[in-house]
Each structure stands twice: as structure tokens, then as C-alpha cells.
Design a protein around this motif. Structure first.
Motif, PDB file in Angstrom:
ATOM      1  N   HIS A 190       3.949   8.857  -2.281  1.00 17.87           N
ATOM      2  CA  HIS A 190       3.402   9.577  -3.421  1.00 17.87           C
ATOM      3  C   HIS A 190       3.051  10.998  -2.975  1.00 17.87           C
ATOM      4  N   MET A 210       0.840  -1.198   0.000  1.00 18.81           N
ATOM      5  CA  MET A 210       0.000   0.000   0.000  1.00 18.81           C
ATOM      6  C   MET A 210       0.878   1.251   0.000  1.00 18.81           C
ATOM      7  N   GLY A 211       0.394   2.277  -0.677  1.00 20.57           N
ATOM      8  CA  GLY A 211       1.158   3.507  -0.755  1.00 20.57           C
ATOM      9  C   GLY A 211       0.891   4.454   0.397  1.00 20.57           C
ATOM     10  N   THR A 257       7.327   9.241  -5.634  1.00 18.21           N
ATOM     11  CA  THR A 257       6.887   9.762  -6.924  1.00 18.21           C
ATOM     12  C   THR A 257       6.215  11.124  -6.729  1.00 18.21           C
ATOM     13  N   ARG A 272      -5.360   5.849  -6.940  1.00 18.19           N
ATOM     14  CA  ARG A 272      -4.355   5.016  -7.601  1.00 18.19           C
ATOM     15  C   ARG A 272      -3.084   4.941  -6.769  1.00 18.19           C
ATOM     16  N   ALA A 273      -2.671   6.078  -6.226  1.00 19.49           N
ATOM     17  CA  ALA A 273      -1.438   6.113  -5.433  1.00 19.49           C
ATOM     18  C   ALA A 273      -1.550   5.260  -4.180  1.00 19.49           C
ATOM     19  N   ARG A 274      -2.708   5.259  -3.554  1.00 22.97           N
ATOM     20  CA  ARG A 274      -2.881   4.477  -2.327  1.00 22.97           C
ATOM     21  C   ARG A 274      -2.716   2.981  -2.572  1.00 22.97           C
ATOM     22  N   ARG A 275      -2.909   2.555  -3.808  1.00 22.43           N
ATOM     23  CA  ARG A 275      -2.791   1.129  -4.134  1.00 22.43           C
ATOM     24  C   ARG A 275      -1.374   0.735  -4.530  1.00 22.43           C
ATOM     25  N   ARG A 276      -0.487   1.722  -4.685  1.00 21.27           N
ATOM     26  CA  ARG A 276       0.872   1.447  -5.151  1.00 21.27           C
ATOM     27  C   ARG A 276       1.880   1.619  -4.025  1.00 21.27           C
ATOM     28  N   PRO A 277       2.897   0.763  -3.966  1.00 14.18           N
ATOM     29  CA  PRO A 277       3.901   0.910  -2.900  1.00 14.18           C
ATOM     30  C   PRO A 277       4.715   2.191  -3.065  1.00 14.18           C
ATOM     31  N   VAL A 283       3.242  12.785  -8.000  1.00 15.17           N
ATOM     32  CA  VAL A 283       2.058  12.244  -8.652  1.00 15.17           C
ATOM     33  C   VAL A 283       1.599  13.088  -9.836  1.00 15.17           C
TER      34      VAL A 283
END
Length: 229
Positions: A109, A1-2, A34, A101-106, A36
Motif C-alpha cells: 500500500h 498483513m499489509g 494499491t 486500514r492498510a496495515r490490516r490488508r494484504p 492508498v
């Protein structure tokens, strides 16, 4: 999780400059980070930004609650400018999707302009204060850390006067109106921040307030973020 970090503040407070500095600090510490909204920023060509934004709007339009957001911000809130009836909901759809989207990526962000800032923009130009009550209602569009960049109004007025190409609509109005808008905008930011904290329950974001003139602010924020990821 991000882990999502959103910067908010008044125009010319230094959000984008500080956000970039924090990204650099975190990368130096070895934290995958990243920016965003970088692909929609001024470093990309106008045609590329437009194409990417259209795609982002399309993705955001199918997110849960998107129709209600678009109608509430674009039509029911009484935006004072026809452009805002289109731009405000479009921008919100973009940043809502970006956060989801960011919350789903490690990784970390960073957004120099996220959902709360877009709700602020909508509220500043709205006739109906109910637009405030819609903000932050969906946990999936909240940042984990909200960084409030505080800069005194006289400093903001000086910075706005020094800007070249127009970056904020406040640059197009007289100084007295700028001051009134900035003072009202500060109160709106207080309201939005308080609402987010008190309505989010156990999933409320952390809030960190920093001085936009402090050269050590980026390092302070990076330390807080690194300690939470």
C-alpha cells in the motif's frame, strides 16, 4: 498483513510522480499494490473527493488517540492560519486511518502523502515545536518503509515557479520566503525522520532516501519493496 510505503519530501520534490511510478513497477512485477490516497486525488471530481474525505475524517475520528491528535495539532500547536487549525488535524485523521486500514490488508500500500508528511505540514506552520514530539508515537500509524525524496532547493524553486494551478501554499509567497520555508522544511524533515527512527524501537520503519531527479529511483524503490514482501 499489509506492507505500507510512505513517501515524504518537500513540495515539488516529485513524491506523487515517483509514488505512481513505483506502483506501476510493482504491478509489473506481479506484486498486488494499491495507491492508498488515489480516491482523494485530483483524478476524482471535487464533489467525490469532498464526500470521501468527510467519510474518512469520520472514520479517523474514532481511531485511538484521534482526539489528542486533533487538539494537539489544531489548537495547542499554534497554527498560524485559521484554516490550518481545521485542515491539519482533519488531514492527519484521514492518513492515520488510511495507514491503520492498510496495515490490516494484504499487499503493498503506497501513500504519496502520509502521516509523517502531514506532521511536517503541521510543524511547518506551528508556533509550538511540541507538535514534533507527537509525530509517529503510535506504531499502528507508521509505514513499514519511509521513502524520503530529496531534491535540491534551487530545483524546487524552479518547479514551484512553473506550476500552474496552486498545489502548495508555498506557491503563494515570494521566492525569498519560499527559499526560507523550504530550507526550514528540510530541517524539519530531518528532525521528524530522526525522531521516528530513534523513538520507534524494534518496530522502527526502514528509511530509504532517493534523489527526486534520478530516473532510476522508482525501480530502486520497487526492488527494495519487493525484497521485503
Amino acid at each position: 498483513m499489509g506492507y505500507v510505503v510512505e513517501f515524504c519530501g518537500l513540495p515539488a520534490a516529485g513524491k506523487s510522480t515517483l509514488a505512481r511510478a513505483v506502483v506501476a513497477q510493482l504491478r509489473l512485477r506481479g506484486v498486488p499494490t494499491t495507491e492508498v490516497m488515489a480516491t482523494l486525488g485530483p483524478d476524482a471530481s471535487r464533489s467525490a473527493r469532498l464526500a470521501r474525505k468527510v467519510m474518512a475524517i469520520g472514520r479517523g475520528a474514532v481511531e485511538p488517540g484521534a482526539v489528542a491528535v486533533a487538539l494537539g495539532v489544531g489548537l495547542r500547536s499554534g497554527q498560524q492560519d485559521v484554516r490550518d487549525q481545521v485542515a491539519r488535524p482533519a488531514n492527519l485523521l484521514v492518513v492515520r486511518h488510511a495507514v491503520r486500514r492498510a496495515r490490516r490488508r494484504p499487499g503493498v500500500h503506497v501513500l504519496d502523502q502520509g502521516p509523517l508528511q502531514e506532521w511536517w505540514s503541521a510543524a511547518l506552520r506551528a508556533d509550538d515545536a511540541r507538535v514534533l514530539r507527537q509525530s509517529g508515537s503510535d506504531p499502528a500509524e507508521r509505514a513499514h518503509l519511509l521513502v524520503r525524496v530529496d531534491t535540491p532547493v534551487p530545483v524546487l524553486l524552479a518547479r514551484l515557479a512553473e506550476r500552474g494551478p496552486r498545489q502548495s501554499r508555498l506557491e503563494a509567497v515570494e521566492p525569498d520566503q519560499q527559499r526560507r520555508d523550504l530550507e526550514r522544511g528540510e530541517l524539519l524533515l530531518d528532525s521528524l525522520s530522526d525522531q521516528l527512527v530513534h523513538s520507534s524501537g524494534p518496530e522502527r520503519p526502514g528509511i530509504l532516501r532517493v534523489d527526486g531527479r534520478d530516473p532510476a529511483a522508482a525501480e530502486t524503490i520497487a526492488e527494495v519493496v519487493a525484497a521485503n514482501v
